[in-house]
Design a protein around this motif. Structure first.
Motif, short mmCIF file in Angstrom:
data_model
loop_
_atom_site.label_atom_id
_atom_site.label_comp_id
_atom_site.label_asym_id
_atom_site.label_seq_id
_atom_site.Cartn_x
_atom_site.Cartn_y
_atom_site.Cartn_z
N ARG A 105 0.05 7.95 -2.01
CA ARG A 105 -1.25 7.74 -1.37
C ARG A 105 -1.57 6.26 -1.31
O ARG A 105 -1.28 5.53 -2.24
N ALA A 106 -2.17 5.85 -0.21
CA ALA A 106 -2.62 4.46 -0.12
C ALA A 106 -3.86 4.30 -0.98
O ALA A 106 -4.75 5.14 -0.93
N PRO A 107 -3.92 3.25 -1.81
CA PRO A 107 -5.13 3.03 -2.59
C PRO A 107 -6.33 2.89 -1.67
O PRO A 107 -6.20 2.45 -0.53
N PRO A 134 0.35 1.99 0.96
CA PRO A 134 0.51 1.60 -0.45
C PRO A 134 0.85 0.12 -0.57
O PRO A 134 1.55 -0.44 0.28
N TYR A 135 0.34 -0.51 -1.63
CA TYR A 135 0.58 -1.93 -1.85
C TYR A 135 2.06 -2.14 -2.18
O TYR A 135 2.60 -1.52 -3.09
N PRO A 136 2.76 -3.05 -1.44
CA PRO A 136 4.19 -3.25 -1.66
C PRO A 136 4.50 -4.10 -2.89
O PRO A 136 5.65 -4.29 -3.24
N GLY A 137 3.49 -4.64 -3.54
CA GLY A 137 3.70 -5.52 -4.69
C GLY A 137 3.45 -6.96 -4.32
O GLY A 137 3.41 -7.32 -3.14
N ASP A 138 3.27 -7.79 -5.32
CA ASP A 138 3.03 -9.21 -5.08
C ASP A 138 4.29 -9.85 -4.49
O ASP A 138 5.42 -9.45 -4.79
N GLU A 160 -2.61 -5.20 -13.09
CA GLU A 160 -2.22 -4.22 -14.10
C GLU A 160 -2.22 -2.79 -13.58
O GLU A 160 -1.60 -1.91 -14.17
N ASP A 161 -2.91 -2.52 -12.45
CA ASP A 161 -2.95 -1.18 -11.88
C ASP A 161 -3.18 -1.29 -10.37
O ASP A 161 -4.31 -1.32 -9.91
N PRO A 162 -2.08 -1.35 -9.59
CA PRO A 162 -2.22 -1.53 -8.14
C PRO A 162 -2.94 -0.39 -7.41
O PRO A 162 -3.27 -0.52 -6.25
N SER A 163 -3.18 0.73 -8.09
CA SER A 163 -3.92 1.81 -7.45
C SER A 163 -5.42 1.52 -7.47
O SER A 163 -6.20 2.23 -6.85
N ARG A 164 -5.83 0.51 -8.22
CA ARG A 164 -7.24 0.10 -8.28
C ARG A 164 -7.34 -1.36 -7.85
O ARG A 164 -6.37 -2.08 -7.87
#
Length: 182
Positions: free
Chosen positions: A45-47, A53-57, A88-92
């Motif tokens: 799920r996309a945050p 979804p966030y691909p990361g930094d 610390e939590d890419p879903s937030r």
């Protein structure tokens, strides 16, 4: 009312935001709406606040070049608002201003701004660069750019434009980012 390309671009972005916020797929036979899923990634799920979804930094090279354009799209040198995932939590995450410094494929490469002063006993934290005040902060507070995290932002996830950072301030950020990443 005189319309220019920047105004039309802003209107298009707002219309897209409204469209996204009202569009949800109906859930199975319950009448409820199903959570928004990222295209091409079943089960992920996309945050809230992101279209995918966030691909990361970003960990690759960054080549900041100042080129803000009056085209209604986010360009390097502009401060825009977007939803930024927590490390610390890419879903937030939270909605905040970021400085666009480069592009990588379809993503904007951005540095977060903060209004919290990072100066300790007359010594500036090396992870931050002062950029002063600007229209991105409605309260007119001085801001700093955080250098140790480059976030990837899809242009569709940009909420609103804040301002164009003056070129001399952008150059200070670019120089500090270059020193940090080499």
């Amino acid at each position: 009312m005189k319309l220019n390309l920047r105004t039309l671009g802003r209107l298009a972005v707002r219309a897209l935001d409204v469209y996204r916020s009202t569009r949800q797929a109906p859930g199975p036979a319950t009448g409820r709406t199903a959570p928004r899923r990222a295209p091409g990634r079943p089960g992920r799920r996309a945050p809230e606040g992101l279209s995918r979804p966030y691909p990361g930094d970003w960990t690759g090279p960054v080549r900041p070049v100042y080129r803000p354009l009056s085209d209604g799209q986010a360009d390097p040198g502009e401060v825009v608002w977007t939803w930024v995932p927590f490390e610390e939590d890419p879903s937030r995450g939270k909605d905040r201003p970021v400085l666009v410094v480069d592009r990588a494929g379809e993503h904007l490469l951005c540095l977060m701004l903060t209004s919290r002063d990072r100066t300790d006993h007359l010594r500036q934290d090396p992870d931050y660069v002062d950029v002063g005040t600007g229209a991105w902060d409605p309260r007119g507070r001085p801001s700093e750019v955080k250098l140790d995290r480059v976030v990837q932002v899809l242009p569709a996830d940009v909420r609103r434009e804040g301002a164009v950072l003056p070129e001399d301030r952008f150059d200070r950020v670019a120089a500090a980012l270059h020193r940090r990443r080499t």
